[in-house]
Write a protein that holds these residues in place. Structure first.
Motif, PDB file in Angstrom:
ATOM      1  N   ILE A   5       0.863  -1.177   0.000  1.00 40.43           N
ATOM      2  CA  ILE A   5       0.000   0.000   0.000  1.00 40.43           C
ATOM      3  C   ILE A   5       0.902   1.230   0.000  1.00 40.43           C
ATOM      4  O   ILE A   5       1.931   1.246   0.691  1.00 40.43           O
ATOM      5  CB  ILE A   5      -0.901  -0.024   1.265  1.00 40.43           C
ATOM      6  N   ASP A   6       0.544   2.242  -0.777  1.00 42.04           N
ATOM      7  CA  ASP A   6       1.337   3.475  -0.795  1.00 42.04           C
ATOM      8  C   ASP A   6       1.042   4.312   0.440  1.00 42.04           C
ATOM      9  O   ASP A   6      -0.127   4.520   0.787  1.00 42.04           O
ATOM     10  CB  ASP A   6       0.966   4.328  -2.021  1.00 42.04           C
ATOM     11  N   GLY A   7       2.086   4.787   1.068  1.00 41.60           N
ATOM     12  CA  GLY A   7       1.928   5.713   2.179  1.00 41.60           C
ATOM     13  C   GLY A   7       2.628   7.029   1.856  1.00 41.60           C
ATOM     14  O   GLY A   7       3.557   7.052   1.045  1.00 41.60           O
ATOM     15  N   ASN A  18      19.773   9.710  16.438  1.00 38.78           N
ATOM     16  CA  ASN A  18      19.451   8.297  16.230  1.00 38.78           C
ATOM     17  C   ASN A  18      18.023   7.904  16.560  1.00 38.78           C
ATOM     18  O   ASN A  18      17.713   6.723  16.674  1.00 38.78           O
ATOM     19  CB  ASN A  18      20.371   7.416  17.092  1.00 38.78           C
ATOM     20  N   LEU A  19      17.183   8.902  16.776  1.00 43.91           N
ATOM     21  CA  LEU A  19      15.816   8.592  17.208  1.00 43.91           C
ATOM     22  C   LEU A  19      14.843   9.510  16.473  1.00 43.91           C
ATOM     23  O   LEU A  19      15.004  10.733  16.502  1.00 43.91           O
ATOM     24  CB  LEU A  19      15.727   8.840  18.722  1.00 43.91           C
ATOM     25  N   PHE A  20      13.846   8.916  15.834  1.00 42.30           N
ATOM     26  CA  PHE A  20      12.889   9.750  15.099  1.00 42.30           C
ATOM     27  C   PHE A  20      11.519   9.090  15.041  1.00 42.30           C
ATOM     28  O   PHE A  20      11.372   7.888  15.309  1.00 42.30           O
ATOM     29  CB  PHE A  20      13.401  10.068  13.687  1.00 42.30           C
ATOM     30  N   THR A  21      10.542   9.903  14.679  1.00 43.29           N
ATOM     31  CA  THR A  21       9.154   9.465  14.554  1.00 43.29           C
ATOM     32  C   THR A  21       8.665   9.808  13.162  1.00 43.29           C
ATOM     33  O   THR A  21       8.928  10.911  12.676  1.00 43.29           O
ATOM     34  CB  THR A  21       8.282  10.201  15.594  1.00 43.29           C
ATOM     35  N   LEU A  22       7.988   8.871  12.519  1.00 44.06           N
ATOM     36  CA  LEU A  22       7.340   9.184  11.241  1.00 44.06           C
ATOM     37  C   LEU A  22       5.838   9.118  11.420  1.00 44.06           C
ATOM     38  O   LEU A  22       5.319   8.154  12.002  1.00 44.06           O
ATOM     39  CB  LEU A  22       7.742   8.180  10.157  1.00 44.06           C
ATOM     40  N   LYS A  23       5.165  10.154  10.915  1.00 42.56           N
ATOM     41  CA  LYS A  23       3.705  10.113  10.815  1.00 42.56           C
ATOM     42  C   LYS A  23       3.404   9.880   9.339  1.00 42.56           C
ATOM     43  O   LYS A  23       3.937  10.592   8.472  1.00 42.56           O
ATOM     44  CB  LYS A  23       3.096  11.413  11.313  1.00 42.56           C
ATOM     45  N   ILE A  24       2.579   8.883   9.076  1.00 43.58           N
ATOM     46  CA  ILE A  24       2.363   8.434   7.696  1.00 43.58           C
ATOM     47  C   ILE A  24       0.869   8.318   7.414  1.00 43.58           C
ATOM     48  O   ILE A  24       0.128   7.706   8.188  1.00 43.58           O
ATOM     49  CB  ILE A  24       3.049   7.057   7.473  1.00 43.58           C
ATOM     50  N   ASP A  25       0.476   8.898   6.290  1.00 47.61           N
ATOM     51  CA  ASP A  25      -0.903   8.731   5.809  1.00 47.61           C
ATOM     52  C   ASP A  25      -0.957   7.496   4.936  1.00 47.61           C
ATOM     53  O   ASP A  25      -0.243   7.443   3.925  1.00 47.61           O
ATOM     54  CB  ASP A  25      -1.254   9.943   4.916  1.00 47.61           C
ATOM     55  N   ALA A  78      17.684   4.997   5.788  1.00 47.13           N
ATOM     56  CA  ALA A  78      16.957   5.618   4.668  1.00 47.13           C
ATOM     57  C   ALA A  78      15.679   6.282   5.181  1.00 47.13           C
ATOM     58  O   ALA A  78      15.345   7.406   4.786  1.00 47.13           O
ATOM     59  CB  ALA A  78      16.631   4.566   3.616  1.00 47.13           C
ATOM     60  N   LEU A  79      14.986   5.609   6.102  1.00 48.95           N
ATOM     61  CA  LEU A  79      13.732   6.168   6.635  1.00 48.95           C
ATOM     62  C   LEU A  79      13.969   7.504   7.341  1.00 48.95           C
ATOM     63  O   LEU A  79      13.160   8.420   7.263  1.00 48.95           O
ATOM     64  CB  LEU A  79      13.084   5.176   7.608  1.00 48.95           C
ATOM     65  N   VAL A  80      15.122   7.602   8.029  1.00 44.30           N
ATOM     66  CA  VAL A  80      15.392   8.818   8.811  1.00 44.30           C
ATOM     67  C   VAL A  80      15.478  10.064   7.927  1.00 44.30           C
ATOM     68  O   VAL A  80      15.231  11.181   8.382  1.00 44.30           O
ATOM     69  CB  VAL A  80      16.671   8.647   9.684  1.00 44.30           C
ATOM     70  N   ASN A  81      15.769   9.882   6.646  1.00 43.45           N
ATOM     71  CA  ASN A  81      15.911  11.035   5.742  1.00 43.45           C
ATOM     72  C   ASN A  81      14.619  11.412   5.028  1.00 43.45           C
ATOM     73  O   ASN A  81      14.610  12.362   4.236  1.00 43.45           O
ATOM     74  CB  ASN A  81      16.994  10.741   4.693  1.00 43.45           C
ATOM     75  N   LEU A  82      13.542  10.669   5.288  1.00 42.46           N
ATOM     76  CA  LEU A  82      12.280  10.989   4.598  1.00 42.46           C
ATOM     77  C   LEU A  82      11.735  12.337   5.068  1.00 42.46           C
ATOM     78  O   LEU A  82      11.895  12.709   6.229  1.00 42.46           O
ATOM     79  CB  LEU A  82      11.244   9.890   4.852  1.00 42.46           C
ATOM     80  N   LYS A  83      11.087  13.021   4.115  1.00 44.64           N
ATOM     81  CA  LYS A  83      10.492  14.326   4.443  1.00 44.64           C
ATOM     82  C   LYS A  83       9.008  14.293   4.124  1.00 44.64           C
ATOM     83  O   LYS A  83       8.546  13.394   3.418  1.00 44.64           O
ATOM     84  CB  LYS A  83      11.148  15.408   3.585  1.00 44.64           C
ATOM     85  N   SER A  84       8.320  15.292   4.635  1.00 46.88           N
ATOM     86  CA  SER A  84       6.893  15.410   4.365  1.00 46.88           C
ATOM     87  C   SER A  84       6.651  15.330   2.852  1.00 46.88           C
ATOM     88  O   SER A  84       7.323  16.004   2.072  1.00 46.88           O
ATOM     89  CB  SER A  84       6.427  16.751   4.923  1.00 46.88           C
ATOM     90  N   GLY A  85       5.710  14.495   2.450  1.00 45.90           N
ATOM     91  CA  GLY A  85       5.375  14.324   1.029  1.00 45.90           C
ATOM     92  C   GLY A  85       6.063  13.129   0.388  1.00 45.90           C
ATOM     93  O   GLY A  85       5.643  12.666  -0.675  1.00 45.90           O
ATOM     94  N   LYS A  87       7.236   9.231  -0.335  1.00 41.92           N
ATOM     95  CA  LYS A  87       6.455   7.985  -0.368  1.00 41.92           C
ATOM     96  C   LYS A  87       7.153   6.870   0.406  1.00 41.92           C
ATOM     97  O   LYS A  87       8.384   6.801   0.451  1.00 41.92           O
ATOM     98  CB  LYS A  87       6.286   7.508  -1.827  1.00 41.92           C
ATOM     99  N   VAL A  88       6.357   6.000   1.003  1.00 43.21           N
ATOM    100  CA  VAL A  88       6.875   4.820   1.686  1.00 43.21           C
ATOM    101  C   VAL A  88       5.844   3.717   1.433  1.00 43.21           C
ATOM    102  O   VAL A  88       4.669   4.001   1.210  1.00 43.21           O
ATOM    103  CB  VAL A  88       7.084   5.122   3.195  1.00 43.21           C
ATOM    104  N   PHE A  89       6.294   2.467   1.394  1.00 52.11           N
ATOM    105  CA  PHE A  89       5.357   1.359   1.178  1.00 52.11           C
ATOM    106  C   PHE A  89       5.018   0.679   2.504  1.00 52.11           C
ATOM    107  O   PHE A  89       5.897   0.533   3.370  1.00 52.11           O
ATOM    108  CB  PHE A  89       5.958   0.320   0.230  1.00 52.11           C
ATOM    109  N   LEU A  90       3.789   0.246   2.637  1.00 49.67           N
ATOM    110  CA  LEU A  90       3.368  -0.512   3.819  1.00 49.67           C
ATOM    111  C   LEU A  90       2.753  -1.818   3.338  1.00 49.67           C
ATOM    112  O   LEU A  90       2.027  -1.839   2.333  1.00 49.67           O
ATOM    113  CB  LEU A  90       2.314   0.237   4.632  1.00 49.67           C
ATOM    114  N   LYS A  91       3.052  -2.901   4.019  1.00 44.43           N
ATOM    115  CA  LYS A  91       2.437  -4.182   3.683  1.00 44.43           C
ATOM    116  C   LYS A  91       0.927  -4.060   3.853  1.00 44.43           C
ATOM    117  O   LYS A  91       0.455  -3.234   4.632  1.00 44.43           O
ATOM    118  CB  LYS A  91       2.997  -5.276   4.585  1.00 44.43           C
ATOM    119  N   ASP A  92       0.201  -4.899   3.141  1.00 47.19           N
ATOM    120  CA  ASP A  92      -1.256  -4.689   3.112  1.00 47.19           C
ATOM    121  C   ASP A  92      -1.976  -5.116   4.389  1.00 47.19           C
ATOM    122  O   ASP A  92      -3.185  -4.953   4.495  1.00 47.19           O
ATOM    123  CB  ASP A  92      -1.873  -5.389   1.891  1.00 47.19           C
TER     124      ASP A  92
END
Ligand SMILES: Cc1cc2nc3c(=O)[nH]c(=O)nc-3n(C[C@H](O)[C@H](O)[C@H](O)COP(=O)(O)OP(=O)(O)OC[C@H]3O[C@@H](n4cnc5c(N)ncnc54)[C@H](O)[C@@H]3O)c2cc1C
Length: 247
Positions: A5-7, A18-25, A78-85, A87-92
């Protein structure tokens, strides 16, 4: 065949290096609090996926995840460098049995985790079920330094709402920090200092214990608890100890 699923990243909160939070739609099917889901990115032409506990509760949007950046870790770096907007994939489908449906009722529920291993507990604490099923809930988090203790606002909000039914106890191993126990969780289970600080006694009749995160902490705690008469909670033979190892 895995379907994805696209997030879309809504926010990336860097607590420290070394510590971060992602909020994902992402429109994932309903999950149970305490479950994990695979997140993935395409890195050098390959889809790299790892499981991550959902920190957000089932009714909450966006989805929320809490990450440690593993040294030389392919996906977390790689996840730590993601920015608002981005894309990330999530298993269904989310998965896992680290959920309240698998845990017997008792007077007290102890949720013990190291670092990001506290994530599934926040998901569970945001449900009504946990407060209907248990009289007292104890949340224990073990970290190296006080910088590794974000989410204090959320912990404070839970304390305000549930008052004496909820206790948070931090363990900080490498520095002195107000109200924290300096040291490691297994040692404190062994010498009784955790129970003394929290003001509740652990007993097989009254306590269910969840352990999550560092497999060494999980193994050491299981050993100590077994020597005190606790047993692993299995579907075919209910006990008091339910575990989730992160590696
Ligand atoms: C059921 C489950 C749920 C998980 N939930 C989370 C989560 O909510 N947040 C999270 O950050 N990780 C979580 N993990 C770990 C996650 O799946 C990855 O292993 C981690 O992000 C490292 O991936 P990587 O590709 O960057 O590193 P890899 O190259 O796969 O390196 C793995 C190594 O990193 C270390 N490591 C892995 N995870 C952690 C961690 N959380 N804290 C400290 N050291 C770690 C271990 O030494 C491990 O051997 C979970 C694992 C499982 C099995």
């Amino acid at each position: 065949m895995t379907s994805w699923i696209d997030g879309t990243v809504v926010e990336n909160i860097h607590w420290h290096q070394n510590l971060f939070t992602l909020k994902i739609d992402a429109d994932i099917p309903l999950f149970s609090a305490g479950q994990f889901i695979s997140l993935a990115l395409d890195i050098d032409g390959e889809r790299v996926a790892r499981p991550y506990s959902l920190l957000s509760s089932p009714a909450q949007t966006p989805l929320e995840f809490f990450f440690y950046v593993a040294s030389d870790g392919v996906l977390s770096n790689a996840l730590v460098n993601l920015k608002s907007g981005d894309k990330v994939f999530l298993k269904d489908q989310a998965q896992g049995f680290f959920i309240l449906d698998e845990i017997p009722s008792s007077r007290d529920l102890w949720m013990i985790g190291t670092g990001t291993g506290i994530a599934p507990y926040f998901s569970i604490l945001g449900t009504e079920e946990v407060w209907q099923k248990y009289k007292n809930v104890v949340l224990v988090e073990g970290v190296r330094t006080s910088m590794d203790l974000p989410y204090q606002d959320l912990i404070e909000a839970i304390s305000q709402e549930y008052l004496e039914r909820f206790v948070f106890q931090a363990f900080v191993s490498r520095e002195d920090f107000p109200d924290a126990i300096k040291g490691r969780i297994p040692a404190s289970l062994e010498d009784g200092s955790l129970e003394q600080k929290v003001g509740l006694r652990l007993s097989p009749a009254d306590s269910q214990i969840m352990l999550c995160g560092n497999p060494e902490m999980v193994k050491d705690c299981v050993g100590i608890l077994k020597s005190r008469g606790f047993e692993k909670n299995l579907r075919r033979k209910p006990g008091q100890i339910t575990t989730e190892n992160y590696w």
